[in-house]
Design a protein around this motif. Structure first.
Motif, PDB file in Angstrom:
ATOM      1  N   ASN A   3       0.825  -1.209   0.000  1.00  0.00           N
ATOM      2  CA  ASN A   3       0.000   0.000   0.000  1.00  0.00           C
ATOM      3  C   ASN A   3       0.860   1.259   0.000  1.00  0.00           C
ATOM      4  N   TRP A   4       1.969   1.261   0.756  1.00  0.00           N
ATOM      5  CA  TRP A   4       2.855   2.433   0.783  1.00  0.00           C
ATOM      6  C   TRP A   4       3.391   2.727  -0.607  1.00  0.00           C
ATOM      7  N   VAL A   5       3.898   1.678  -1.252  1.00  0.00           N
ATOM      8  CA  VAL A   5       4.501   1.858  -2.579  1.00  0.00           C
ATOM      9  C   VAL A   5       3.432   2.299  -3.583  1.00  0.00           C
ATOM     10  N   ARG A   6       2.282   1.681  -3.540  1.00  0.00           N
ATOM     11  CA  ARG A   6       1.189   2.054  -4.439  1.00  0.00           C
ATOM     12  C   ARG A   6       0.780   3.507  -4.208  1.00  0.00           C
ATOM     13  N   ASP A   7       0.671   3.905  -2.930  1.00  0.00           N
ATOM     14  CA  ASP A   7       0.296   5.278  -2.590  1.00  0.00           C
ATOM     15  C   ASP A   7       1.364   6.263  -3.073  1.00  0.00           C
ATOM     16  N   SER A   8       2.628   5.920  -2.848  1.00  0.00           N
ATOM     17  CA  SER A   8       3.720   6.796  -3.291  1.00  0.00           C
ATOM     18  C   SER A   8       3.734   6.942  -4.803  1.00  0.00           C
ATOM     19  N   ALA A   9       3.504   5.847  -5.503  1.00  0.00           N
ATOM     20  CA  ALA A   9       3.466   5.901  -6.971  1.00  0.00           C
ATOM     21  C   ALA A   9       2.299   6.758  -7.438  1.00  0.00           C
ATOM     22  N   GLY A  10       1.173   6.643  -6.772  1.00  0.00           N
ATOM     23  CA  GLY A  10      -0.002   7.412  -7.145  1.00  0.00           C
ATOM     24  C   GLY A  10       0.145   8.904  -6.912  1.00  0.00           C
ATOM     25  N   LYS A  11       1.016   9.268  -5.971  1.00  0.00           N
ATOM     26  CA  LYS A  11       1.224  10.683  -5.649  1.00  0.00           C
ATOM     27  C   LYS A  11       2.531  11.220  -6.231  1.00  0.00           C
TER      28      LYS A  11
ATOM     29  N   ASP B 126      11.361  18.570   7.085  1.00  0.00           N
ATOM     30  CA  ASP B 126      12.422  17.694   6.603  1.00  0.00           C
ATOM     31  C   ASP B 126      11.970  17.010   5.316  1.00  0.00           C
ATOM     32  N   THR B 127      12.922  16.453   4.611  1.00  0.00           N
ATOM     33  CA  THR B 127      12.611  15.522   3.539  1.00  0.00           C
ATOM     34  C   THR B 127      12.593  14.149   4.182  1.00  0.00           C
ATOM     35  N   TYR B 128      11.497  13.444   4.024  1.00  0.00           N
ATOM     36  CA  TYR B 128      11.330  12.135   4.627  1.00  0.00           C
ATOM     37  C   TYR B 128      11.377  11.065   3.541  1.00  0.00           C
ATOM     38  N   ILE B 129      12.282  10.114   3.706  1.00  0.00           N
ATOM     39  CA  ILE B 129      12.362   8.984   2.784  1.00  0.00           C
ATOM     40  C   ILE B 129      11.322   7.971   3.232  1.00  0.00           C
ATOM     41  N   GLY B 130      10.325   7.771   2.405  1.00  0.00           N
ATOM     42  CA  GLY B 130       9.270   6.813   2.753  1.00  0.00           C
ATOM     43  C   GLY B 130       9.700   5.387   2.499  1.00  0.00           C
ATOM     44  N   GLU B 131      10.240   5.152   1.311  1.00  0.00           N
ATOM     45  CA  GLU B 131      10.677   3.811   0.940  1.00  0.00           C
ATOM     46  C   GLU B 131      11.924   3.904   0.068  1.00  0.00           C
ATOM     47  N   MET B 132      12.811   2.964   0.272  1.00  0.00           N
ATOM     48  CA  MET B 132      13.940   2.775  -0.637  1.00  0.00           C
ATOM     49  C   MET B 132      14.215   1.277  -0.668  1.00  0.00           C
ATOM     50  N   ALA B 133      14.317   0.755  -1.874  1.00  0.00           N
ATOM     51  CA  ALA B 133      14.607  -0.670  -2.032  1.00  0.00           C
ATOM     52  C   ALA B 133      15.489  -0.862  -3.256  1.00  0.00           C
ATOM     53  N   VAL B 134      16.370  -1.834  -3.148  1.00  0.00           N
ATOM     54  CA  VAL B 134      17.259  -2.203  -4.253  1.00  0.00           C
ATOM     55  C   VAL B 134      17.136  -3.709  -4.438  1.00  0.00           C
TER      56      VAL B 134
END
Length: 140
Positions: free
Chosen positions: A26-34, A68-76
């Motif tokens: 849901n986080w990733v989907r929400d971030s992509a949508g915004k 601040d700038t907040y990093i919500g998600e980071m993945a490699v």
């Protein structure tokens, strides 16, 4: 979305893993949508046509009142770890933060996610807060 499960690594063992997985999707989907919102970014790292990493960030108020700038998600992708992908993604987020006049980048990760914590330390992050959790027992 294939990289979303990476965000479940290091989650406390007492958490419901399926609920955590649902939340990160849901986080990733929400971030992509915004991603097109003015105060957010969603950057993707690719190799050829394959997505090998991503980072999301937005502006968020710290309890001190600073923005601040907040990093919500980071993945490699696992096969692309130690190839500088995280460093490049974080540099892109830092550049975005700097252009917006934000003095800090913050993020959260699981306490047991030792590889991520080492990566963030190598990228210049320092621990600022610690979340503590205690189970609640039902009264007898």
């Amino acid at each position: 979305m294939a990289l979303a499960p990476r965000l479940t690594e290091g989650v406390a063992p007492w958490r419901d893993l399926q609920a955590v997985l649902t939340a990160v999707h849901n986080w990733v989907r929400d971030s992509a949508g915004k991603a097109t919102d003015d105060d957010r970014i969603f950057y993707v790292a690719t190799a050829d046509t394959q997505v090998v990493g991503f980072i999301t960030a937005w502006e968020q108020s710290h309890f001190s009142g600073q923005i601040d700038t907040y990093i919500g998600e980071m993945a490699v992708a696992p096969a692309w770890e130690r190839h500088g992908i995280a460093r490049q993604l974080m540099q892109a987020a830092e550049t975005w933060a700097a252009t917006r006049g934000r003095p800090f980048i913050t993020l959260e990760t699981g306490a047991a996610n030792t590889p991520a914590r080492a990566c963030y330390t190598a990228l210049g992050f320092a621990e600022e807060g610690i979340r503590l959790t205690k189970p609640v027992t039902a009264p007898h």
